[in-house]
Design an enzyme around this catalytic site. Structure first.
Site, PDB file in Angstrom:
ATOM      1  N   HIS A 160      24.928  80.440  57.970  1.00 19.50           N
ATOM      2  CA  HIS A 160      24.784  81.220  59.200  1.00 19.50           C
ATOM      3  C   HIS A 160      24.471  80.186  60.289  1.00 19.50           C
ATOM      4  O   HIS A 160      23.801  79.186  60.013  1.00 19.50           O
ATOM      5  CB  HIS A 160      23.578  82.154  59.187  1.00 19.50           C
ATOM      6  CG  HIS A 160      23.587  83.239  58.160  1.00 19.50           C
ATOM      7  ND1 HIS A 160      23.149  83.053  56.883  1.00 19.50           N
ATOM      8  CD2 HIS A 160      23.930  84.549  58.254  1.00 19.50           C
ATOM      9  CE1 HIS A 160      23.233  84.199  56.227  1.00 19.50           C
ATOM     10  NE2 HIS A 160      23.712  85.119  57.032  1.00 19.50           N
ATOM     11  N   ASP A 168      20.858  79.168  60.347  1.00 15.31           N
ATOM     12  CA  ASP A 168      20.308  78.427  59.192  1.00 15.31           C
ATOM     13  C   ASP A 168      20.368  76.940  59.474  1.00 15.31           C
ATOM     14  O   ASP A 168      19.475  76.196  59.119  1.00 15.31           O
ATOM     15  CB  ASP A 168      21.138  78.579  57.906  1.00 15.31           C
ATOM     16  CG  ASP A 168      21.453  79.994  57.538  1.00 15.31           C
ATOM     17  OD1 ASP A 168      20.628  80.860  57.835  1.00 15.31           O
ATOM     18  OD2 ASP A 168      22.527  80.213  56.953  1.00 15.31           O
TER      19      ASP A 168
HETATM   20  C1  XUL Z   1      22.318  89.649  52.910  1.00 14.25           C
HETATM   21  C2  XUL Z   1      23.512  88.832  52.667  1.00 14.25           C
HETATM   22  C3  XUL Z   1      23.881  87.871  53.735  1.00 14.25           C
HETATM   23  C4  XUL Z   1      25.344  87.682  53.910  1.00 14.25           C
HETATM   24  C5  XUL Z   1      25.709  86.782  55.075  1.00 14.25           C
HETATM   25  O1  XUL Z   1      21.986  90.514  51.887  1.00 14.25           O
HETATM   26  O2  XUL Z   1      24.116  88.913  51.622  1.00 14.25           O
HETATM   27  O3  XUL Z   1      23.237  86.678  53.476  1.00 14.25           O
HETATM   28  O4  XUL Z   1      25.926  87.139  52.771  1.00 14.25           O
HETATM   29  O5  XUL Z   1      25.169  87.197  56.268  1.00 14.25           O
END
Ligand code: XUL
Ligand code: CO
Length: 437
Positions: free
Chosen positions: A101, A104
């Protein structure tokens, strides 16, 4: 190059008889299974968020993770150092991909301009490390759920300024994904849902969500980003109900909004179980619609009803997952992404290796078992035979669209009864699976 893991060797394949906890027993990247190497079949990815940003905190206590390379600050310098450590880890593990992300990898600034600048500064290191190691970005995504501005959602927020902020964040995350040669981009609707319908205009929110995704599709074309777009279903948590609740709901939303040609699904095991489905069910729903994209590999706990995001070790789970993935032609743009975190009690850096090695071995075994079951052919043959009445006669006529209700009535009046003539043989099939596990 950093040396955060200097005591840990490059993880090698040592075979099933090895007792070395820092070796693969089943994942042998170059070994061919059903005509393709394990590396190509499984396309493993390490997630940045749990593995390098997870603190081990839970609603009842503070973080526990020991991460000596991390100075605990929110500085760009620390984020850059962490990025180098991440690549040292992924390289030693031998995973070909990673995922992030935006927030992150780089700290959020006081305003968007500063956040974007921070992101660029860390992306520069990510690019250098990708070039140094050959590790690639499976997909990027924007975190549109952690910051308090997203309290009511992002694309589905009641506040139009928040929608605009989310759009700006997606634009930047897509640009960085493109710059890093990312092979995909994921949308997980972290707060795109509701806590109560008393304050919610569902129709309007869904239209806004579709609008946001259309804007992303347009921008993707504008910048020439060729990666695959994914939408990741999850039924609840953090909200009581999320609109992208399962594969079927996502497909319906995408179709209704004219978005289906632009998206595939990124299915996550623990999200499937939260939705009351098995992972195999979700893969079959996506696969049948031609929308199987990628998987977030993890598992829940049978006795805990939330998204525990544990590393997958159950061989039946990986076998059924791989059986359905192989059935639909395998993973092409997507991969097996470990959206999983070590337990709060597993706080030492070496636990990160144990966790990933175990997950990779579990999937390698699942792959080998599923390929052997397919090679054997009895399972597929049974299912095919079960539907034999559709291959000729009245069945073929119905399937081809040539039968009318009147004709079917005449047919049954003459026949008198439609007798159930084939046993489901579930127990026989379960025993057959056990021959291979
Ligand atoms: C949350 C989840 C996220 C997604 C990406 O449960 O799975 O981490 O994979 O935003
Ligand atoms: Co996920």
């Amino acid at each position: 190059m950093t040396t955060a893991f200097s005591a840990i060797p490059k993880i090698q394949y040592e075979g099933a008889s090895s007792k070395n906890p820092l070796a693969f027993k089943h994942y042998n990247a170059d070994e061919l299974v059903a005509g393709k190497s394990m590396r190509e079949h499984l396309r493993f990815a390490v997630v940045y968020w749990h593995t390098f940003r997870g603190t081990g905190s839970d609603p009842f206590g503070a973080g526990t993770m020991q991460r000596p390379w991390d100075d605990g600050s929110n500085s760009v310098r620390n984020a850059q150092q962490r990025a180098r450590v991440a690549f040292e880890f992924i390289e030693k593990l031998g995973a070909p991909y990673y995922c992030w992300h935006d927030r992150d990898v780089a700290p959020e600034g006081k305003a968007l301009a500063e956040s974007n600048k921070n992101f660029d500064a860390v992306a520069k290191v990510l690019k250098e490390e990708q070039q140094r190691t050959g590790i690639k970005l499976l997909w990027g995504t924007a975190n549109l759920f952690s910051h308090p501005r997203y309290v009511h959602g992002a694309g589905t927020s009641c506040n139009a300024d928040v929608f605009a902020y989310a759009a700006a964040q997606i634009k930047k995350a897509m640009e960085v994904t493109h710059e890093l040669g990312g092979e995909g981009y994921t949308f997980w609707g972290g707060r795109e849902g509701y806590m109560t319908l008393l304050n919610t205009d569902m129709k309007r929110e869904l239209e806004h969500l579709a609008k946001l995704l259309h804007l992303a599709v347009d921008y993707k074309k504008k910048i020439g980003f060729k990666g695959q777009f994914y939408i990741e279903p999850k039924p609840k948590e953090p909200t009581k109900h999320q609109y992208d609740s399962d594969a079927a709901a996502c497909l319906n939303f995408l179709r209704e909004s004219d978005l289906l040609p632009h998206f595939k699904l990124n299915l996550e095991t623990n999200h499937a179980t939260l939705a009351g489905h098995t992972m195999q069910h979700e893969i079959e729903v996506a696969g049948a619609a031609g929308a199987l994209g990628s998987i977030d590999a993890n598992t829940g706990d049978e006795l805990l009803g939330w998204d525990t995001d544990q590393f997958p070790t159950n061989i039946y789970l990986t076998t059924y997952t791989m059986l359905s993935i192989l059935k639909y032609g395998g993973l092409t743009t997507g991969g097996v992404n470990f959206d999983a975190k070590v337990r709060r009690e597993s706080f030492a850096p070496v636990d990160l290796f144990h966790a990933h090695i175990g997950g990779m071995d579990a999937f390698a075994r699942g792959l080998k078992i599923a390929a052997a079951i397919r090679q054997d052919g009895r399972l597929a043959e049974f299912t095919q035979q079960r539907y034999a009445s559709w291959d000729t006669g009245i069945g073929a006529k119905i399937e081809s669209g040539k039968a009318t209700l009147k004709e079917l009535e005449t047919y049954i009046l003459k026949k008198g009864e439609a007798a159930p003539n084939t046993s489901g043989r579930q127990e026989f099939l379960e025993n057959l699976i056990n021959e291979f596990v």
